[in-house]
Design a protein around this motif. Structure first.
Motif, short mmCIF file in Angstrom:
data_model
loop_
_atom_site.label_atom_id
_atom_site.label_comp_id
_atom_site.label_asym_id
_atom_site.label_seq_id
_atom_site.Cartn_x
_atom_site.Cartn_y
_atom_site.Cartn_z
N GLU A 1 -10.51 2.13 5.88
CA GLU A 1 -9.89 3.46 5.93
C GLU A 1 -10.56 4.44 4.99
O GLU A 1 -10.06 5.54 4.75
CB GLU A 1 -8.38 3.39 5.69
N ASP B 1 -5.72 7.08 7.48
CA ASP B 1 -6.44 7.36 6.24
C ASP B 1 -7.91 7.65 6.51
O ASP B 1 -8.51 8.49 5.85
CB ASP B 1 -6.29 6.19 5.27
N ARG C 1 -3.17 3.50 -5.35
CA ARG C 1 -2.50 2.89 -4.21
C ARG C 1 -3.37 1.75 -3.65
O ARG C 1 -4.50 1.58 -4.07
CB ARG C 1 -2.20 3.94 -3.11
N ASP D 1 0.86 -1.19 0.00
CA ASP D 1 0.00 0.00 0.00
C ASP D 1 0.88 1.23 0.00
O ASP D 1 1.41 1.62 1.04
CB ASP D 1 -0.89 0.03 1.24
MG MG Z 1 -3.65 3.70 5.45
#
Ligand code: MG
Ligand code: PEP
Length: 884
Positions: A748, A772, A656, A606
């Motif tokens: 997230e 996030d 991502r 990630d």
């Molecule tokens: Mg994150």
């Protein structure tokens, strides 16, 4: 009628009702007496009694005749005795703990009639100094009352004359006498010639002061015999701590000043030099005090003519956390305190003092400094400043070769993956962009380094400006980032105390803490073996977040990883992944081995891909050379172009997490294969059963997760499901029995939280990525937020940093996701792995929303554990539920 309460080493008040009426100082004296400390005798005039005495002074002498006789007998001196006078001090004993500028008067009893007798023991200079000083203090006390202006002026003049006579290096009898004579007409003659009258005069002023004040109206007065450490041979003064206040050793430590009245007079010698008999007695008193107060105390004592007297004892505000913990452990061993007491006695953030180097304040007194900024990672660090990873690494190498100190601070506006190797060798990192959840602080915390985000730092070419101070490359600075106070940059190299987790008592303390933790526990955010090991040392109950992208930061891997990112076909990518696979396998193998079957949650790649690309000319050159070795036909221009193409406008919301896996399934495929290979290999090698937990980041919809979990084929392309990958590995490795594993996701994004019920169909666990989630719920960039946080703070628009303390809406997201997820899957395992996990304030919420654990960097584990244990105890005490 009011009461008079006598005290001495064997006579004291213990009735709590009475203790409440005699003020804090009175209670302290009684406490000391009740602990068997040899205290100078005295008596307490209750507030009520004071009123009566003032109204009818004739009753006074009869009232305190008895206690004074006892004082005379014990101290072997006489009230009004001209040859060997008994002197007393009078001190306010406030019921409210107010500190007054003048709350006690010493040496009452010194007058024309006694001063020369007193001088025969302590010397003329001292005796006259004290006499002049006594009258001066009486004047000052009176000046606090409502004195007529004309008298006040005269009193001030008299006080100044006495001050100048006593403020000499060598105090002369005649000078003091002259000064005393200059204002005698202001007082009744008896206060110079009669101890009783002097005492009454002082008592009256105190009483008037109490009456006039709202805070002291019910204060009492303590009258106590004076003893002198400068009373001839076999006399001295000393002070000691009941434990060593830095290292926490179980010894009394302090100084002894022979033939001295107090510590200002002479150089002290080690406490050990006091006579053995007294040392033993002081040790005994120290133990008693610690047993009573359950903490380190500071004690002052006097030896007068071969007799030991304890003068006072107090708490010690500036003791180290280590000393505090070791004292608690000693008391625990002696069964003076129980587990719960030990756990509750330490504020969680104070543990950071043991986990990180701390600043020696005395070493920075003369330094220029700049306060402020955001505490990224706590601790203190000194080092020479370098403004790029390359220059810092070069300087570091040089220092090692030349056997020079290798202390460095990396200072950059912000850091990226390629800077991790500099943070790793540096002591700390100073950045100006981003905040608590940005790259530099997150990496620093995981590596146990110090990080400060200082938005007002201006970076110039090879220097930076902080306020009006310019720091050039190679200059020393010190970063001090404490847990509870404001951070500071000092311009110079300070002295630091080293962190000492082993031998500090921390581990024994954590064992006790663990006893108060039930099923809501702490996992570790760890991706390197040394982090995993440290987390086990701190009793982590698993790894809650292994950020696999961090595993590619190492020098010997980053360029291979970059080659994978810029590969322009699946085949080319697969070729590089084949090289990375054994490296990942080894990484996971080591983590599984260290964690010995405890849960290990591995988050698949990630990161915005461009974060891994070279950001400096040197690193670009190194990458180009590396890539062209394997691909000689590809030009440098083409390589640069491929890198440029990966730039995104908004990378945090761009390509991502799971989105990369949808575009390039072979990346996750490689990682999942490596996980299973490692697990099966460990089973074969060591017989350890691992239940790998594969975690997919940045999931937005249930179908995304379903696709990664179950696989999907479309024309010409395929995402292979986890089950199929596992089967493949099992066959390759010729393993008979399949192992258990779990597949879960990070929550997230608000979209994920809201459809947690559907996502839970494909997830065995959720882990809340609150960095996030805070970013996406509030629409606040975790990297840019601090540029304007201070303005929001100023206008009271945001009280707390939402990247540290969970905001209300983020909490709501978590609560919704937890509830909806468990509707689908009641046994859904829930964790929180954002930076919020180490913040004690977030712990009660995390537990109450049904989470099973929080996960934090290794250095945050002790803090989070302590916060959980304290919460459990508090809730039990309040009669609420404890755990579960
Ligand atoms: Mg994150
Ligand atoms: C998060 O977002 O909270 C998280 C743990 O992931 P990362 O910080 O790696 O984005």
């Amino acid at each position: 009628m009011g009461r008079i309460y006598s005290f001495n080493s064997s006579e004291f008040i213990s009735d709590p009702e009475i203790l409440e009426t005699i003020g804090s100082r009175g209670a302290r004296v009684m406490e000391l007496a009740s602990l068997g400390a040899p205290i100078a005798p005295g008596f307490i005039l209750s507030n009520e009694l004071l009123g009566e005495i003032v109204e009818d002074p004739s009753i006074a002498f009869d009232l305190y005749k008895k206690p004074i006789a006892r004082m005379e007998q014990t101290l072997e001196k006489g009230f009004n005795d001209k040859d060997n006078p008994l002197l007393v001090k009078v001190a306010e004993s406030p019921t409210l703990n107010m500190v007054r500028t003048l709350s006690s008067i010493h040496n009452i009893g010194l007058g024309d009639h006694t001063v020369d007798g007193f001088a025969s023991f302590v010397g003329e200079g001292f005796a006259y100094h004290e006499y002049g000083n006594l009258v001066q203090k009486i004047i000052e006390l009176e000046l606090l009352t409502d004195v007529k202006q004309e008298r006040a002026k005269k009193l001030q003049k008299y006080r100044d004359a006495l001050k100048s006579a006593t403020n000499q290096k060598t105090v002369k009898k005649d000078t003091v006498k002259q000064a005393l004579d200059s204002g005698r007409d202001l007082f009744p003659e008896e206060i110079y010639t009669n101890t009783h009258e002097q005492l009454m005069y002082v008592v009256k002023i105190f009483h008037a002061l109490f009456q006039a004040s709202t805070s002291s109206v019910d204060s009492s007065l303590v009258v106590q015999g004076m003893v002198f450490g400068n009373f001839g041979k076999n006399s001295g003064f000393g002070n000691f701590y009941t434990h060593d206040i830095i290292e926490g050793e179980n010894v009394i430590s302090g100084e002894y000043f022979e033939q001295a009245f107090d510590a200002r007079e002479k150089e002290g010698v080690s406490l050990q030099e006091v006579s053995k008999k007294f040392y033993k007695e002081l040790e005994r008193i120290g133990k008693e005090l610690e047993k009573y107060f359950k903490e380190i105390r500071s004690v002052r004592f006097t030896v007068e003519n071969g007799k030991l007297w304890v003068i006072d004892q107090q708490p010690v505000p500036n003791k180290s956390t280590q000393a505090e913990i070791k004292t608690l452990l000693d008391l625990h061993k002696e069964k003076v305190v129980d587990d719960e007491y030990v756990v509750q006695a330490i504020k969680p953030g104070r543990l950071s003092e043991i986990l990180h180097a701390a600043l020696d304040e005395s070493s920075v007194r003369k330094f220029k400094s700049a306060a402020g900024g955001i505490a990224g990672a706590v601790g203190a660090a000194i080092g020479r400043v370098y403004f790029s990873t390359d220059s810092l690494l070069k300087a570091h190498k040089r220092a090692i070769q030349e056997n020079q100190p290798a202390d460095f601070i990396l200072a950059m506006p912000s850091t990226f993956a390629e800077d991790v190797k500099a943070i790793e060798v540096a002591k700390g990192v100073l950045s100006s962009e981003g905040g608590y959840a940005s790259h530099a602080p997150v990496v620093a915390r995981s590596l146990g380094k110090v990080a400060l985000v200082y938005p007002n730092a201006r970076f110039l070419k090879n220097s930076m400006k902080i306020g009006d101070t310019e720091v050039k490359e190679g200059d020393y600075i010190t970063l001090n980032v404490p847990y509870y106070e404001k951070p500071t940059i000092y311009f110079g190299a300070a002295r630091l105390s080293k962190p000492t987790p082993e031998g500090s008592g921390l581990l024994e303390f954590l064992d006790i803490v663990q006893g108060q933790i039930e099923d809501f526990d702490v996992h570790a955010n760890a991706d390197q073996p040394k982090d995993a090991e440290l987390s086990r040392t701190f009793n982590a109950s698993g790894i809650g977040l292994c950020r696999t992208e961090h595993m590619f930061f190492a020098d010997d891997r980053i360029n291979t990883f970059r080659s994978m990112i810029i590969a322009d076909s699946s085949e080319e990518r697969a070729e590089v992944l084949e090289k990375l696979e054994p490296m990942q396998m080894d990484d996971f193998y080591q983590l599984f081995k260290i964690m010995k079957g405890l849960p290990v949650t591995i988050r698949l790649l990630d990161a915005p891909l461009h974060e891994f690309l070279p950001h400096t000319q040197d690193s670009m050159k190194s990458f180009v050379d590396f890539f062209r070795e394997g691909h000689p036909k590809i030009s440098e221009k083409e390589i640069r172009l491929r890198c440029d193409l990966l730039e995104e406008f908004n990378p945090m919301l761009g390509h991502r997490g799971i989105r990369v896996a949808v575009s390039y399934p072979e990346i996750y495929n490689m990682q999942i294969r490596a996980i299973f290979q490692a697990a099966y290999k460990l089973k074969a090698d060591e017989g350890i059963d691992v239940v790998p937990e594969i975690m997919i980041p940045l999931v937005m919809t249930a179908n995304e997760l379903k696709t990664i979990r179950n696989g999907k084929r479309i024309e010409g392309k395929a995402i292979v499901g986890v089950e199929e990958i596992e089967e493949g590995v099992r066959k390759e490795m010729k393993v008979k029995d399949a192992l258990d594993y779990k597949i879960g996701t990070m929550i997230e994004l608000p979209a994920a939280a809201l459809q947690a019920d559907r996502i839970a169909r494909y997830a065995d666990f959720f882990s809340f990525g609150t960095n996030d989630l805070t970013q996406t719920t509030n629409g606040l960039s975790r990297d840019d937020f601090n540029n304007f946080f201070s303005d929001y703070n100023e206008f009271d628009l945001l009280e707390e940093n939402p990247f540290k303390v969970l905001g209300e809406q983020v909490k709501e997201m978590i609560a919704i996701a937890a509830e909806r997820g468990r509707l689908t899957r009641p046994d859904l395992d829930l964790g929180l792995c954002g930076e919020h996990g180490a913040e004690p304030e977030n712990i009660p919420f995390a537990k109450d929303s049904g989470l099973n654990y929080v996960s934090t960097s290794p250095y945050g584990i002790p803090i989070a554990k302590l916060a959980i244990a304290q919460m459990n105890i508090k809730r039990r005490e309040e009669g609420g539920e404890s755990n579960n």
